[in-house]
Design a protein around this motif. Structure first.
Motif, mmCIF file in Angstrom:
data_model
loop_
_atom_site.group_PDB
_atom_site.id
_atom_site.type_symbol
_atom_site.label_atom_id
_atom_site.label_comp_id
_atom_site.label_asym_id
_atom_site.label_seq_id
_atom_site.Cartn_x
_atom_site.Cartn_y
_atom_site.Cartn_z
ATOM 1 N N GLU A 80 -80.399 98.756 22.704
ATOM 2 C CA GLU A 80 -81.429 98.067 22.038
ATOM 3 C C GLU A 80 -82.590 98.092 22.846
ATOM 4 O OE1 GLU A 80 -82.849 94.234 19.347
ATOM 5 O OE2 GLU A 80 -81.211 93.982 21.018
ATOM 6 N N THR A 84 -85.751 100.422 21.812
ATOM 7 C CA THR A 84 -87.276 99.567 21.429
ATOM 8 C C THR A 84 -88.346 99.969 22.354
ATOM 9 O OG1 THR A 84 -85.918 97.781 20.793
ATOM 10 C CG2 THR A 84 -88.253 97.171 21.335
ATOM 11 N N PHE A 282 -83.061 91.900 22.440
ATOM 12 C CA PHE A 282 -84.282 91.452 22.059
ATOM 13 C C PHE A 282 -84.249 90.836 20.722
ATOM 14 C CE2 PHE A 282 -86.478 95.252 23.997
ATOM 15 C CZ PHE A 282 -86.653 94.673 25.271
ATOM 16 N N ARG A 283 -83.239 91.087 19.921
ATOM 17 C CA ARG A 283 -83.069 90.620 18.637
ATOM 18 C C ARG A 283 -81.747 89.900 18.117
ATOM 19 N NH1 ARG A 283 -85.141 95.399 18.107
ATOM 20 N NH2 ARG A 283 -87.459 95.732 17.744
ATOM 21 N N PRO A 290 -78.490 87.907 14.244
ATOM 22 C CA PRO A 290 -79.588 87.819 14.680
ATOM 23 C C PRO A 290 -80.029 86.623 15.682
ATOM 24 C CG PRO A 290 -79.320 87.991 12.458
ATOM 25 C CD PRO A 290 -78.018 87.737 12.850
ATOM 26 N N ARG A 293 -85.078 82.878 14.760
ATOM 27 C CA ARG A 293 -86.121 83.783 14.512
ATOM 28 C C ARG A 293 -86.901 84.398 15.547
ATOM 29 N NH1 ARG A 293 -88.749 78.726 10.696
ATOM 30 N NH2 ARG A 293 -87.073 78.798 9.067
ATOM 31 N N THR A 294 -86.249 84.314 16.924
ATOM 32 C CA THR A 294 -86.802 84.949 18.094
ATOM 33 C C THR A 294 -86.620 86.299 18.164
ATOM 34 O OG1 THR A 294 -86.204 82.844 19.201
ATOM 35 C CG2 THR A 294 -86.935 84.720 20.559
ATOM 36 N N ASP A 295 -87.845 87.027 18.470
ATOM 37 C CA ASP A 295 -87.784 88.560 18.700
ATOM 38 C C ASP A 295 -88.537 88.733 19.894
ATOM 39 O OD1 ASP A 295 -88.011 91.146 18.792
ATOM 40 O OD2 ASP A 295 -89.007 91.558 16.868
ATOM 41 N N GLY A 297 -88.751 91.423 21.683
ATOM 42 C CA GLY A 297 -89.253 92.476 22.018
ATOM 43 C C GLY A 297 -90.894 92.700 22.210
#
Length: 739
Positions: A80, A84, A282-283, A290, A293-295, A297
């Motif tokens: 990932e 990304t 990252f996700r 998941p 709600r944090t990404d 990236g």
């Protein structure tokens, strides 16, 4: 969660991620060897969509986690990361490295060496991979976070002597680093409760397996292997993230790393993730769900973009700003880069020149690696807008040290071919280049207006030659590669020789003392305010006096008591001019040799009678006209420039005049430009011997033959012979050739 389940889970997610990468246009090149034929570890390369190998993309090394015992370059987190970042325009390399097992024992520090060698691999293969070797970052999670932090905070050979793999001394420096929940201080790592809150109890984890010794057996080793121990102001920017629900590595580890960065003024960003446990990417969380709600990236990409891919002028690609060239001479080939500050070739201004000498880690033939450290600071928009200058960055071949004569020859060649202000030529270098800087001063002290050697050493026996040069040296007092005493010895020797050098020693700084030096505005301000001064102020005042009486000087210069006049015919014959040649008589005075030279070269030749006294030039022109010497031309020069056309003469004659050169480097540069390749320079001047020469001569002539010779040779001339002229007792005759 069992190790078998983790491996099975990783394989499934990896397959899905690879498919996603290919669908997104990311090209993957798997299992690329990078450690030589004796090693089985490989790396995977990820190329951005549409990437071309003739491009210059930034690169990022990805180092996997797994407690230094497990993990893989194609794990779900690593894929990932790579996918990304590749989609964001980065060429990524996800590397496997030595892991601990019963057969091979403790992997430390060989695993760190492997990761460094992955950086060297990228730099070595930069052109083939289409990456910019001056813009390489690293990212890693858990054990990988620890390893990339060690790459960022330590120099090669600093922890233990480095195993450099097949890429010699390619630089392993990185320009930005992202650490995900890594251990940063082995001695202070704590156990956590079931919610991830750190307790007061210390936790060893797999560190004894990594290092091969327990905390009690080797506390110094545990400290040495901890990144926080090594953080200093010369480290690259950090992105640090940690989950507050981490059950494996207490989040205080990342907070302590951020605190160390803050204390050392290292640019950094700390991002704590409230829902994050261990091994998130990252996700996704470590269990594949998941990450709330944090990404991360966008934040990580923005961080790398700022330091590796910014389009601001000061972040422009150095390889785009600096033209690539190769200098060929009897010493061999030397690749170099040259920055030209002119906005157009029509500019008539002359600019300072900075000669930059890199360290041992940047040696090679790629004509890029020498730009990794220091050069950017001289090309930054804030610097060039205030102090536009040429920047010359040669590259030393791999396995060799600086050939002083070779890069001095290159420097003189650049000065001759570009609008360089010869009164403002500066030299600086780091580590091996710091040594080169000191030695350059010993070989060509009259060439440089100032010098800034960084963490190097030099020839203390030659300190007297440098005493008149403004010097500011820099070193870290904790340097383990080049001890600080090397700079101290040079400063003490130059001071003892009558010089007034400056010296800055950084407390607690190791070998990399160059980052804070070259980024320091005060250093640039000091350097560019230095310029060569007159070596004999006022010596030409009588000649530039508007009331100059030529008749008095005719009696003085053209009398039998002057041995130059008495033996003028023998001197002219020794010069050996041929029909059709062009000669310049520098400091022609009243024209003592002009008529003889005019006869020697014939009407098909040319005689330039050059002098700083306007009335002398007018006198010679009138004399030539009276004797119908149409091939004689008077030239009014300045105290820095002979004002002769480029490549216009076959011979230059400097008789009883060199000691009147107030700015020898500038004047010699103009003579070098005027002389055709292979042409001769004849210098006749007083033999100045303390204790033997008469008092007037000792007071009037600033230096002896050896000093004048070294200045002339430093300007690009080679001594061919010293000619004995019968009858000359106070004067010597030297013949040089233009290189």
């Amino acid at each position: 969660m069992s190790a078998a389940f983790v491996r099975a889970f990783a394989a499934g997610v990896t397959l899905a991620s690879v498919c996603f990468a290919q669908q997104s246009g990311v090209r993957i090149e798997s299992d690329v060897p990078y450690l030589g034929p004796a090693r089985s570890e490989t790396l995977d390369l990820y190329f951005p969509p549409g990437h071309r190998k003739d491009g210059k993309a930034p690169a990022i090394l990805i180092v996997h986690g797994g407690g230094w015992r497990n993990g893989d370059k194609a794990g779900p987190r690593e894929v990932e990361f790579a996918t990304t970042l590749a989609r964001a325009g980065y060429v990524c390399a996800s590397a496997n490295y030595l892991l601990a097992d019963e057969a091979r024992g403790a992997p430390w520090p060989r695993n760190l060496h492997d990761c460094r060698n992955a950086v060297r691999f990228l730099r070595h293969r930069a052109e083939k991979l289409g990456i910019d070797p001056t813009r390489i970052g690293a990212i890693g999670g858990s054990a990988g976070g620890h390893l990339v932090s060690m790459i960022a905070t330590t120099d090669a050979d600093e922890v233990v002597p480095e195993e450099r793999g097949p890429y010699g001394r390619e630089s392993c420096a990185i320009q930005a680093v992202a650490s995900f929940y890594g251990v940063t201080s082995f001695l202070t790592r704590r156990k956590v409760d079931d919610k991830g809150k750190p307790t007061e109890e210390l936790h060893d984890g797999p560190v004894p397996i990594l290092l091969g010794k327990s905390r009690d057996e080797a506390p110094d080793l545990w400290k040495l292997a901890s990144p926080v121990t090594h953080v200093s102001s010369d480290d690259p920017p950090f992105f640090i993230t940690h989950g507050t629900a981490d059950l494996t590595v207490d989040y205080l580890q990342s907070e302590s790393l951020a605190a160390a960065c803050r204390d050392a003024s290292v640019p950094h960003r700390l991002m704590m993730v409230g829902a994050g446990d261990h091994s998130y990417s990252f996700r996704l969380r470590g269990d594949g769900k998941p990450l709330s709600r944090t990404d991360l990236g966008p934040a990580v990409i923005a961080f790398f973009d700022e330091y590796l891919k910014s389009k601001r002028p000061e972040k422009a690609r150095l390889t785009d700003l600096m033209a690539a060239h190769t200098h060929e001479s009897s010493h061999g080939k030397m690749p170099y880069r040259l920055y030209d500050p002119r906005e157009s070739d029509k500019s008539t201004a002359r600019y300072p020149l900075v000669l930059f000498l890199h360290g041992a880690g940047e040696r090679g033939t790629d004509n890029r690696a020498q730009l990794v450290h220091g050069v950017r600071d001289f090309l930054a928009s804030r610097s060039q807008s205030r102090r536009p200058c040429f920047v010359l960055a040669p590259q030393c071949p791999r396995g060799r040290y600086w050939n002083i004569a070779q890069f001095l020859e290159l420097t003189r060649d650049v000065i001759a071919k570009h609008p360089i202000d010869v009164d403002r030529v500066y030299v600086t270098g780091l580590s091996m280049g710091g040594y080169g800087t000191w030695h350059a001063l010993a070989e060509a002290p009259g060439l440089f207006a100032a010098a800034a050697p960084v963490c190097g050493g030099g020839p203390v026996e030659a300190a007297a030659k440098m005493a008149d040069v403004p010097i500011w040296a820099f070193h870290g007092d904790a340097d383990r590669v080049v001890p600080a005493r090397k700079s101290r010895e040079m400063i003490e020797a130059v001071t003892a020789a009558g010089g007034t050098p400056k010296y800055t020693e950084y407390p607690g700084v190791r070998h990399n003392s160059w980052s804070r030096t070259y980024s320091n505005e005060a250093v640039h301000e000091w350097l560019f305010t230095q310029q060569l001064e007159s070596v004999k102020p006022g010596i030409n005042d009588s000649f530039t006096d508007p009331e100059l009486d030529v008749s008095k000087f005719v009696k003085r210069f053209e009398g039998e008591s002057r041995e130059i006049f008495a033996h003028r015919a023998k001197i002219a014959r020794a010069v050996g001019l041929q029909k059709g040649q062009a000669v310049a008589d520098i400091g022609a005075g009243t024209g003592l040799f002009v008529e003889m030279f005019a006869k020697d070269v014939g009407t098909g030749g040319k005689v330039y009678a050059v002098d700083i006294a306007e009335k002398f030039v007018a006198h010679i022109d009138e004399r030539a006209k009276r004797h119908h010497l149409s091939h004689v031309e008077g030239v009014l020069c300045t105290d820095r420039d002979a004002k002769l056309p480029e490549a216009s003469v076959d011979a230059i004659f400097v008789c009883d005049t060199y000691h009147h050169f107030e700015y020898p480097a500038a004047t010699l540069a103009s003579l070098h430009r005027a002389l055709r390749p292979g042409g001769q320079l004849v210098v006749i001047d007083f033999e100045r011997i303390p204790g033997q020469s008469r008092p007037w001569l000792l007071g009037h002539v600033r230096a002896g033959k050896s000093v004048f010779r070294s200045e002339i040779e430093a300007a690009g001339f080679e001594l061919e012979e010293e000619v004995e002229i019968p009858g000359l007792k106070e004067n010597y005759f030297l013949r040089f050739r233009r290189k």
